[in-house]
Design a protein around this motif. Structure first.
Motif, PDB file in Angstrom:
ATOM      1  N   ASP A 231     -36.581 -58.703  -0.486  1.00  0.00           N
ATOM      2  CA  ASP A 231     -38.023 -58.291  -0.267  1.00  0.00           C
ATOM      3  C   ASP A 231     -38.082 -56.873   0.339  1.00  0.00           C
ATOM      4  O   ASP A 231     -37.712 -56.497   1.294  1.00  0.00           O
ATOM      5  CB  ASP A 231     -38.581 -59.348   0.573  1.00  0.00           C
ATOM      6  N   PRO A 232     -38.919 -55.947  -0.632  1.00  0.00           N
ATOM      7  CA  PRO A 232     -39.092 -54.818   0.091  1.00  0.00           C
ATOM      8  C   PRO A 232     -39.794 -54.732   1.660  1.00  0.00           C
ATOM      9  O   PRO A 232     -39.484 -53.904   2.410  1.00  0.00           O
ATOM     10  CB  PRO A 232     -40.006 -54.081  -1.037  1.00  0.00           C
ATOM     11  N   GLY A 233     -40.617 -55.840   1.740  1.00  0.00           N
ATOM     12  CA  GLY A 233     -41.282 -55.749   3.189  1.00  0.00           C
ATOM     13  C   GLY A 233     -40.040 -56.058   4.159  1.00  0.00           C
ATOM     14  O   GLY A 233     -40.334 -55.346   5.528  1.00  0.00           O
ATOM     15  N   CYS A 234     -39.019 -56.709   4.007  1.00  0.00           N
ATOM     16  CA  CYS A 234     -38.067 -57.149   4.816  1.00  0.00           C
ATOM     17  C   CYS A 234     -37.200 -56.097   4.794  1.00  0.00           C
ATOM     18  O   CYS A 234     -36.460 -55.750   5.928  1.00  0.00           O
ATOM     19  CB  CYS A 234     -37.358 -58.378   4.432  1.00  0.00           C
ATOM     20  N   GLN A 235     -36.948 -55.352   3.833  1.00  0.00           N
ATOM     21  CA  GLN A 235     -35.588 -54.312   3.486  1.00  0.00           C
ATOM     22  C   GLN A 235     -36.004 -52.997   4.344  1.00  0.00           C
ATOM     23  O   GLN A 235     -35.424 -52.239   4.847  1.00  0.00           O
ATOM     24  CB  GLN A 235     -35.576 -53.729   1.912  1.00  0.00           C
ATOM     25  N   GLY A 236     -37.547 -52.825   4.778  1.00  0.00           N
ATOM     26  CA  GLY A 236     -37.784 -51.955   5.411  1.00  0.00           C
ATOM     27  C   GLY A 236     -36.970 -51.744   6.788  1.00  0.00           C
ATOM     28  O   GLY A 236     -36.589 -50.641   7.113  1.00  0.00           O
ATOM     29  N   CYS A 237     -36.757 -52.964   7.381  1.00  0.00           N
ATOM     30  CA  CYS A 237     -36.115 -52.853   8.680  1.00  0.00           C
ATOM     31  C   CYS A 237     -34.379 -53.253   8.502  1.00  0.00           C
ATOM     32  O   CYS A 237     -33.661 -52.672   8.909  1.00  0.00           O
ATOM     33  CB  CYS A 237     -36.704 -53.884   9.447  1.00  0.00           C
ATOM     34  N   HIS A 238     -34.444 -54.438   7.548  1.00  0.00           N
ATOM     35  CA  HIS A 238     -33.106 -54.802   7.217  1.00  0.00           C
ATOM     36  C   HIS A 238     -32.237 -53.768   6.358  1.00  0.00           C
ATOM     37  O   HIS A 238     -30.844 -54.047   6.781  1.00  0.00           O
ATOM     38  CB  HIS A 238     -33.252 -56.044   6.481  1.00  0.00           C
ATOM     39  N   SER A 239     -32.760 -52.888   5.956  1.00  0.00           N
ATOM     40  CA  SER A 239     -31.825 -51.767   5.239  1.00  0.00           C
ATOM     41  C   SER A 239     -31.105 -51.178   6.494  1.00  0.00           C
ATOM     42  O   SER A 239     -30.151 -50.362   6.013  1.00  0.00           O
ATOM     43  CB  SER A 239     -32.469 -51.074   4.433  1.00  0.00           C
ATOM     44  N   VAL A 240     -31.633 -51.072   7.574  1.00  0.00           N
ATOM     45  CA  VAL A 240     -30.869 -50.386   8.656  1.00  0.00           C
ATOM     46  C   VAL A 240     -29.920 -51.483   9.455  1.00  0.00           C
ATOM     47  O   VAL A 240     -28.993 -51.189   9.753  1.00  0.00           O
ATOM     48  CB  VAL A 240     -32.124 -49.740   9.576  1.00  0.00           C
ATOM     49  N   ILE A 241     -30.854 -52.690   9.686  1.00  0.00           N
ATOM     50  CA  ILE A 241     -30.196 -53.810  10.696  1.00  0.00           C
ATOM     51  C   ILE A 241     -28.766 -54.089   9.970  1.00  0.00           C
ATOM     52  O   ILE A 241     -27.913 -54.385  10.646  1.00  0.00           O
ATOM     53  CB  ILE A 241     -31.101 -54.917  10.854  1.00  0.00           C
ATOM     54  N   GLU A 242     -28.904 -54.517   8.715  1.00  0.00           N
ATOM     55  CA  GLU A 242     -27.768 -55.262   8.233  1.00  0.00           C
ATOM     56  C   GLU A 242     -26.386 -54.363   8.280  1.00  0.00           C
ATOM     57  O   GLU A 242     -25.400 -54.956   8.794  1.00  0.00           O
ATOM     58  CB  GLU A 242     -28.030 -55.734   6.599  1.00  0.00           C
ATOM     59  N   PRO A 243     -26.464 -53.178   7.653  1.00  0.00           N
ATOM     60  CA  PRO A 243     -25.325 -52.242   7.746  1.00  0.00           C
ATOM     61  C   PRO A 243     -24.823 -52.285   9.448  1.00  0.00           C
ATOM     62  O   PRO A 243     -23.724 -51.978   9.585  1.00  0.00           O
ATOM     63  CB  PRO A 243     -25.788 -50.919   7.250  1.00  0.00           C
ATOM     64  N   LEU A 244     -25.852 -52.030  10.190  1.00  0.00           N
ATOM     65  CA  LEU A 244     -25.524 -51.833  11.713  1.00  0.00           C
ATOM     66  C   LEU A 244     -24.933 -53.473  12.248  1.00  0.00           C
ATOM     67  O   LEU A 244     -23.677 -52.965  12.817  1.00  0.00           O
ATOM     68  CB  LEU A 244     -26.722 -51.220  12.195  1.00  0.00           C
ATOM     69  N   ALA A 245     -25.515 -54.210  11.856  1.00  0.00           N
ATOM     70  CA  ALA A 245     -24.813 -55.698  12.396  1.00  0.00           C
ATOM     71  C   ALA A 245     -23.423 -55.712  11.668  1.00  0.00           C
ATOM     72  O   ALA A 245     -22.708 -56.379  12.364  1.00  0.00           O
ATOM     73  CB  ALA A 245     -25.842 -56.816  11.905  1.00  0.00           C
ATOM     74  N   SER A 246     -23.128 -55.243  10.430  1.00  0.00           N
ATOM     75  CA  SER A 246     -22.059 -55.369   9.831  1.00  0.00           C
ATOM     76  C   SER A 246     -20.941 -54.701  10.568  1.00  0.00           C
ATOM     77  O   SER A 246     -19.778 -55.338  10.600  1.00  0.00           O
ATOM     78  CB  SER A 246     -21.951 -54.751   8.364  1.00  0.00           C
ATOM     79  N   ALA A 247     -21.034 -53.764  11.531  1.00  0.00           N
ATOM     80  CA  ALA A 247     -20.077 -53.029  12.190  1.00  0.00           C
ATOM     81  C   ALA A 247     -19.729 -53.670  13.484  1.00  0.00           C
ATOM     82  O   ALA A 247     -18.862 -53.185  14.145  1.00  0.00           O
ATOM     83  CB  ALA A 247     -20.663 -51.496  12.553  1.00  0.00           C
ATOM     84  N   LEU A 248     -20.352 -54.621  13.811  1.00  0.00           N
ATOM     85  CA  LEU A 248     -20.336 -55.288  15.129  1.00  0.00           C
ATOM     86  C   LEU A 248     -19.479 -56.692  15.146  1.00  0.00           C
ATOM     87  O   LEU A 248     -19.554 -57.469  16.029  1.00  0.00           O
ATOM     88  CB  LEU A 248     -21.564 -55.862  16.008  1.00  0.00           C
ATOM     89  N   PHE A 249     -18.728 -56.968  14.224  1.00  0.00           N
ATOM     90  CA  PHE A 249     -18.010 -58.220  14.059  1.00  0.00           C
ATOM     91  C   PHE A 249     -16.834 -58.326  14.802  1.00  0.00           C
ATOM     92  O   PHE A 249     -16.297 -59.442  14.947  1.00  0.00           O
ATOM     93  CB  PHE A 249     -17.911 -58.613  12.540  1.00  0.00           C
ATOM     94  N   GLY A 250     -16.455 -57.165  15.244  1.00  0.00           N
ATOM     95  CA  GLY A 250     -15.418 -57.435  16.383  1.00  0.00           C
ATOM     96  C   GLY A 250     -15.810 -58.135  17.655  1.00  0.00           C
ATOM     97  O   GLY A 250     -15.231 -58.655  18.476  1.00  0.00           O
TER      98      GLY A 250
END
Lengths: 524, 254
Positions: A231-250
């Motif tokens: 959803d574009p409405g969600c992607q506005g924030c989650h396009s930033v959040i998801e990749p940053l969250a992906s880096a935190l799995f340690g």
């Protein structure tokens, strides 16, 4: 026609600048800077120095920036924003086999770890970027016993240490204290933590805006995970959040309450971010190989620099910044950059500025007053009187399970996220008890132990040189201004009344208590 | 130093960034993979035995159960039995299988158990095993999750670390996926299959992390494949995962 040239002449003149705030007088300004940068009142000598020569102020303030007590101030400021000095975590003192008496020490040690790292960057005059790139942290004796750390500096108290569990060099981004404060679970998958990185280090609160899907049917049919990805409405924030969250799995924990999971970094889980979130780690579109790369990307971002300026300006101005501060913040940012991104240089710029030094804001308006936070009240009162308000070994203005931190206007980091800026009922009650305790303590020291500013006043009465000198000096020290004749007369009348009932020690205790509750004492 | 490629006539330059110096090399990857699997895996049977043995050393007052750690017998700060064993934390263990079809599960573990001689079992996570059959019909599936360690027993558990492994055996083939901590080179695989190749090699992707935090991967076909690091191909590797196959296919199962 002469009108046109006159109009032209009028329009060609420079606009009359808006009158700025009138600066606070030198003694009160010195008091403000001393409390802000050292956590204590200026000495009588320092006050006398600037009263005689206001130009001496800048030199004294410069010295305050080198004072080691600046570290405690930075810790306090950053807690008001990073919210890590909380009164409990998912792991507790008993999980490490500690004693119940260590509970508060344990909680403070955990919560202060990231704050102490940042404070060390400030007091050691390192570039602020070290906060997200350091290959070290700060630890005290308790943390060195329970966490995988090796000490790098000798000595007592908080000192430099290094993690021994293969976590990358990324400063607070690999801090146990930070991620214990901002936990996640098997559904949230580090998204909350990514949002915390954005809010704390970039001053971008991704949760501040409306959360609205473009197509509600996406939510109904596919659920939240589908909406986040499509959803574009969600992607506005989650396009930033998801990749940053992906880096935190340690820091991915299979059990968010298991101390063995929470204690160590998990390098083997770093690839799980891409698997579970469906995106590779990145920071605002820039691929990041690991958390160290995230730290480097954060450090290089304009938002990080701007957020540092905003953070410390708000800490010293004691209010949120807004549009009206744009010019000042822009100037401060240039000075911060010119100073090599060193926070001490930034602090110097802030305390030299008109906003910090404001006294009378507008003609006829009240002074620009800033309420003392509870930890500042405690440190100032302790330095002046020797009194520390404790019960069961706990400092009552520093804690909320047994104490009065939020009641006294402080931040608990969980429910109360901003310091109180106006006096309130619970604030007044807490202040009254603190003032009473401090007054009694100072009087006891003077009359029973012969110590402190009330020593040797046995038998002295209002009008005696010793009495009057002690009264004036204490007020001068406490308020940063000389008492008026009316102030002195009212105090002396009160002293006489209490002395008749309870003796001279109680009378002095009453006066000190009263002075500590004056508006000039509890604001700066 | 960048390389510039001039297009004659066009007079423009295309600057190519040099490829970063790789951290990994094929020989190092092969050796590291061997070292990781030789250290062994934290298998559910060993964890089950260590746990039940430790609980059996207690008494009715502490921990007060043959298979669980729970209040009121075990407080948050722990209790010490008459035999000198200390139990602290919580755990829920259940076993419903038979010797022919074992089925046991540690549902949640967050505890520290210490023996009078200093032996210890620390846990935060879960494990489980169920299986059955014999010979060509033999099957099992198992998982170990979380952080586990018990110094002194040797193998992966000494000193232990983090793990998220799921494995399954069907007949003479096994599948393994997940993550395994290691002091030097943590391992991750989205899926390995063992037992299908005549040479004993594995199929699937294997990733290893260098001490400096750099991941490299190899997609194996009967044990061999090309090593990649950040999109750079570094050469062929042939990875001997024999000890891994032995751990999974051995008598009694993983």
């Amino acid at each position: 026609m002469v009108i046109a040239p006159l109009v032209w002449w009028a329009c060609a003149q420079e606009p009359t600048p808006e009158p700025g705030p009138t600066p606070l007088d030198a003694p009160r300004l010195l008091r403000r800077a001393s409390l802000d940068l050292r956590g204590v009142l200026p000495s009588t000598e320092e006050l006398e120095q600037v009263r005689a020569d206001p130009a001496a102020l800048d030199g004294l303030v410069e010295g305050y920036l080198d004072d080691p007590r600046l570290e405690e101030r930075v810790v306090a400021w950053l807690h008001e924003r990073w919210h890590t000095r909380v009164d409990g975590f998912s792991a507790a003192w008993y999980d490490y086999g500690l004693d119940a008496r260590d509970e508060v020490e344990f909680e403070r040690a955990v919560g202060e770890e990231p704050l102490r790292l940042a404070a060390a960057v400030v007091v050691e005059d390192l570039p602020w970027t070290e906060v997200v790139q350091a290959d070290w942290t700060q630890a005290n004796t308790l943390l060195l016993e329970i966490w995988p750390l090796e000490v790098l500096d000798t000595g007592e108290g908080w000192r430099r240490a290094r993690w021994t569990d293969a976590r990358p060099a990324a400063g607070v981004l690999v801090s146990n204290g930070l991620w214990w404060r901002y936990p996640t679970d098997l559904f949230n998958l580090n998204r909350g933590r990514a949002s915390a990185v954005s809010r704390l280090l970039l001053c971008q609160d991704l949760l501040a805006g409306p959360v609205r899907a473009s197509d509600p049917l996406t939510l109904l049919e596919g659920g939240a995970e589908a909406a986040i990805r499509e959803d574009p409405g969600c992607q506005g924030c989650h396009s930033v959040i998801e990749p940053l969250a992906s880096a935190l799995f340690g820091f991915h924990w299979v059990d968010e309450y298991a101390v063995e999971e929470m204690t160590r970094y998990h390098p083997e889980r770093e690839p799980l971010g891409a698997l579970l979130l469906g995106v590779e780690p990145a920071f605002y579109g820039e691929p990041t190989a690991d958390l160290a790369a995230v730290g480097a990307a954060v450090a290089a971002s304009e938002g990080f620099e701007a957020c540092a300026v905003q953070t410390f300006a708000e800490a010293l101005w004691r209010r949120p910044t807004g549009t009206s501060d744009a010019d000042t913040l822009h100037t401060l940012r240039g000075q911060f950059r010119a100073g090599g991104l060193r926070v001490r240089a930034l602090l110097r710029s802030i305390v030299s500025g008109a906003e910090y030094r404001a006294g009378v804001v507008q003609e006829g308006e009240a002074l620009s007053r800033r309420l003392l936070s509870p930890e500042l009240l405690q440190s100032a009162v302790e330095e002046l009187t020797g009194f520390v308000w404790t019960a069961q070994g706990v400092e009552l203005l520093d804690e909320d399970e047994r104490g009065f931190r939020t009641l006294a206007g402080g931040v608990d980091g969980e429910e109360v996220l901003r310091p109180q800026s106006e006096p309130g009922l619970t604030w007044a009650l807490a202040l009254r008890r603190l003032a009473e305790g401090a007054g009694e303590h100072l009087a006891r020291r003077g009359f029973e132990q012969g110590e402190g500013p009330l020593a040797g006043l046995g038998g002295a009465r209002p009008g005696d040189a010793a009495f009057d000198a002690a009264q004036e000096e204490l007020i001068w020290r406490l308020w940063g201004r000389a008492p008026s004749a009316e102030d002195l007369a009212e105090d002396q009348a009160l002293w006489e009344e209490v002395q008749v009932l309870d003796g001279e020690q109680a009378a002095w205790a009453a006066l000190v208590s009263l002075w500590l509750r004056d508006l000039d004492a509890v604001t700066r | 130093m960048s390389q510039a490629l001039w297009l004659l006539g066009a007079g423009c330059a295309i600057a190519l960034e040099p490829a970063p110096t790789p951290t990994w090399a094929p020989g190092a990857f092969e050796a590291a993979a061997r070292a990781v699997v030789e250290r062994g895996l934290p298998d559910p049977w060993t964890l089950r035995a260590l746990y039940l043995d430790a609980l059996s050393a207690g008494d009715a007052a502490c921990p007060g159960s043959d298979d669980d750690l729970a209040p009121p017998e075990v407080s948050l700060s722990g209790c010490t039995s008459s035999s000198g064993w200390t139990y602290a934390g919580v755990s829920t263990f259940e076993e419903t299988g038979t010797p022919e079809e074992p089925d046991f599960r540690m549902l949640n573990a967050d505890f520290s158990i210490t023996g009078p001689s200093g032996e210890a079992l620390r846990a935060g996570g879960s494990f489980g095993f169920r299986g059955g059959g014999q010979g060509t019909t033999r099957w099992w599936e198992a998982e170990v999750m979380g952080s586990w360690g018990t110094p002194g027993v040797g193998g992966w558990l000494d000193p232990g670390g983090g793990v998220m492994l799921y494995a399954r055996l069907t007949g003479d083939q096994a599948q393994l996926d997940g993550a395994l901590d290691h002091p030097d080179t943590p391992l991750y695989t989205p899926g390995l299959e063992l037992g299908a190749c005549a040479n004993g090699g594995a199929d699937g992707e294997l990733r290893l992390r260098s001490p400096g935090g750099v991941w490299a991967s190899a997609t194996l076909d009967c044990g061999c494949g090309f090593l990649e690091e950040v999109g750079q191909e570094l050469g062929e590797v042939c990875v001997d995962l024999g000890p891994l196959w032995g751990a999974l296919a051995g008598e009694g199962g993983w």
